[in-house]
Design an enzyme around this catalytic site. Structure first.
Site, mmCIF file in Angstrom:
data_model
loop_
_atom_site.group_PDB
_atom_site.id
_atom_site.type_symbol
_atom_site.label_atom_id
_atom_site.label_comp_id
_atom_site.label_asym_id
_atom_site.label_seq_id
_atom_site.Cartn_x
_atom_site.Cartn_y
_atom_site.Cartn_z
ATOM 1 N N GLY A 1 8.184 -5.349 8.760
ATOM 2 C CA GLY A 1 9.869 -5.346 8.482
ATOM 3 C C GLY A 1 10.671 -4.365 8.520
ATOM 4 O O GLY A 1 11.600 -4.208 8.680
ATOM 5 N N GLY A 2 10.014 -3.043 8.599
ATOM 6 C CA GLY A 2 10.632 -1.715 8.472
ATOM 7 C C GLY A 2 11.892 -1.455 7.729
ATOM 8 O O GLY A 2 11.202 -2.204 7.139
ATOM 9 N N TYR B 1 0.659 0.600 15.892
ATOM 10 C CA TYR B 1 2.189 0.477 16.269
ATOM 11 C C TYR B 1 2.730 1.825 16.966
ATOM 12 O O TYR B 1 0.963 2.532 17.462
ATOM 13 C CB TYR B 1 2.690 2.120 14.762
ATOM 14 C CG TYR B 1 3.135 0.538 13.985
ATOM 15 C CD1 TYR B 1 4.528 -0.055 13.358
ATOM 16 C CD2 TYR B 1 2.312 0.808 12.405
ATOM 17 C CE1 TYR B 1 4.376 -0.662 12.828
ATOM 18 C CE2 TYR B 1 2.215 0.031 11.055
ATOM 19 C CZ TYR B 1 3.145 -1.289 11.334
ATOM 20 O OH TYR B 1 3.219 -1.339 10.091
ATOM 21 N N ALA B 2 3.870 1.727 17.938
ATOM 22 C CA ALA B 2 3.937 3.234 19.504
ATOM 23 C C ALA B 2 4.305 4.247 18.660
ATOM 24 O O ALA B 2 5.493 3.727 18.704
ATOM 25 C CB ALA B 2 4.445 1.797 20.334
ATOM 26 N N GLY C 1 6.805 -5.395 3.662
ATOM 27 C CA GLY C 1 6.508 -4.985 2.349
ATOM 28 C C GLY C 1 7.724 -4.429 1.549
ATOM 29 O O GLY C 1 8.987 -5.282 1.462
ATOM 30 N N LYS D 1 -0.358 -6.295 13.781
ATOM 31 C CA LYS D 1 0.800 -5.930 13.198
ATOM 32 C C LYS D 1 1.832 -5.075 14.097
ATOM 33 O O LYS D 1 1.013 -3.686 14.805
ATOM 34 C CB LYS D 1 0.305 -5.227 11.819
ATOM 35 C CG LYS D 1 2.017 -5.344 11.274
ATOM 36 C CD LYS D 1 1.753 -4.817 10.159
ATOM 37 C CE LYS D 1 3.281 -4.064 8.701
ATOM 38 N NZ LYS D 1 3.189 -3.662 7.803
ATOM 39 N N ASP E 1 1.048 -1.266 -0.311
ATOM 40 C CA ASP E 1 -0.256 0.089 -0.067
ATOM 41 C C ASP E 1 0.944 1.409 -0.296
ATOM 42 O O ASP E 1 0.399 2.229 -0.189
ATOM 43 C CB ASP E 1 -1.037 -0.117 1.183
ATOM 44 C CG ASP E 1 0.012 -0.145 2.575
ATOM 45 O OD1 ASP E 1 0.951 -0.850 2.743
ATOM 46 O OD2 ASP E 1 -0.011 0.869 2.930
ATOM 47 N N HIS E 2 2.688 1.197 -0.389
ATOM 48 C CA HIS E 2 2.881 1.796 0.069
ATOM 49 C C HIS E 2 3.323 3.204 -1.061
ATOM 50 O O HIS E 2 3.673 4.255 -1.099
ATOM 51 C CB HIS E 2 4.908 1.438 -0.101
ATOM 52 C CG HIS E 2 4.582 0.806 1.023
ATOM 53 N ND1 HIS E 2 4.578 -0.546 1.502
ATOM 54 C CD2 HIS E 2 5.384 0.408 2.082
ATOM 55 C CE1 HIS E 2 4.807 -1.108 2.357
ATOM 56 N NE2 HIS E 2 5.622 -0.544 2.502
ATOM 57 N N GLY E 3 2.123 2.618 -2.095
ATOM 58 C CA GLY E 3 2.060 3.472 -3.150
ATOM 59 C C GLY E 3 1.531 5.068 -3.081
ATOM 60 O O GLY E 3 1.472 5.891 -3.345
ATOM 61 N N THR F 1 1.653 5.930 0.062
ATOM 62 C CA THR F 1 2.202 6.486 0.841
ATOM 63 C C THR F 1 3.879 7.691 0.623
ATOM 64 O O THR F 1 3.628 8.613 0.606
ATOM 65 C CB THR F 1 2.843 6.154 2.545
ATOM 66 O OG1 THR F 1 1.769 5.315 2.892
ATOM 67 C CG2 THR F 1 3.923 6.642 3.560
#
Length: 264
Positions: free
Chosen positions: A198-199, A143-144, A225, A173, A24-26, A28
């Site tokens: 994965g970061g 996420y934190a 990702g 996740k 989905d990074h497109g 972002t």
């Protein structure tokens, strides 16, 4: 858990373990390496053993036909790296729209501890309620992240994953704390299956060793990702990760089985 949710969880996993490749990074980051030829990347990672891929709804037609029988997850919120604040994720899709796009599950990103946490809590609660009515699973990307928060701190990660369970998610996740011992606390903080992010892209050995550590701590798999879709050979790195997640290989054996060089 309803029969529909259970059946759809089976479509995005293998034996209760998950290898999900989010792309989905497109929205972002734009059309970064690995996403320009989305069809080929989807084909590669699913040929390599991914249980499911994940995108925004608008590119669903580029996913279908290339999944080799793997599952499909639609992400329902987003933001950009060039906007005023990347933590401010806004809704991009309803559960019903995701189902019309052919989704087996939906995912929602919440930044626990950020200035946007209150609104995102409300929205995740609404998404899980809507999803329950349709019998479709929810993957909460919890996420934190926020002022003064260390994103890899086990207590903060444990809080984030527990929040996801309390709000009705089916899978969660989160980030990795850096080692199996500390990540065990995160896994013990919820009864939900946990998959790690994965970061930023690292070396093959770093990627696979991280997966091994998470699995040793009690994780149910990964949702990785860039470490996968931006790899020179996405199919090969997916095979290596799959060897750990699905076949319980150690890192060195997994890399060798995938034909990747084991760094000295």
């Amino acid at each position: 858990m309803s029969a529909g949710i259970s059946a759809r969880l089976d479509r995005i996993s293998t034996g209760g373990r998950y290898l999900i490749v989010p792309m989905d990074h497109g929205i972002t980051m734009g059309a970064v390496t690995g996403l320009k030829q989305l069809e080929a990347t989807v084909d590669g990672v699913t040929s390599g053993g991914a249980d499911a891929v994940l995108t925004q709804k608008g590119v669903a037609d580029r996913v279908h036909g290339n999944t080799n029988g793997s599952g499909y997850i639609v992400h329902v919120n987003g933001s950009t790296t060039i906007g005023p604040d990347e933590n401010d994720k806004r809704l991009t899709c309803t559960v019903e729209e995701a189902i019309r796009a052919g989704a087996d599950a939906v995912s929602f990103h919440i930044n626990v501890g950020s200035n946007y946490e209150p609104k995102q809590i409300e929205e995740l609660a609404e998404i899980t309620g809507e999803a329950e009515r349709f019998g479709i699973p929810v993957l909460a990307m919890a996420y934190a992240r926020g002022p003064g928060i260390q994103g890899d701190e086990p207590e903060a990660l444990g809080h984030a994953v527990r929040l996801a369970e309390e709000l009705g998610a089916d899978i969660v996740k989160t980030g990795y704390s850096g080692d199996a011992e500390s990540f065990q606390h995160v896994c013990e903080s919820t009864s939900l299956p946990i998959v790690i992010a994965g970061g930023s892209k690292g070396t093959d050995a770093e990627t696979v060793e991280m997966v091994r550590g998470a699995m040793d701590a009690g994780a149910a798999g990964v949702s990785m990702g860039r470490s996968i879709f931006q790899h020179d050979t996405p199919e090969a790195i997916t095979r290596a990760v799959s060897a750990v997640v699905h076949d319980d290989h150690d890192a060195e054996d997994a890399l060798s089985a995938a034909g990747l060089t084991v760094e000295a």
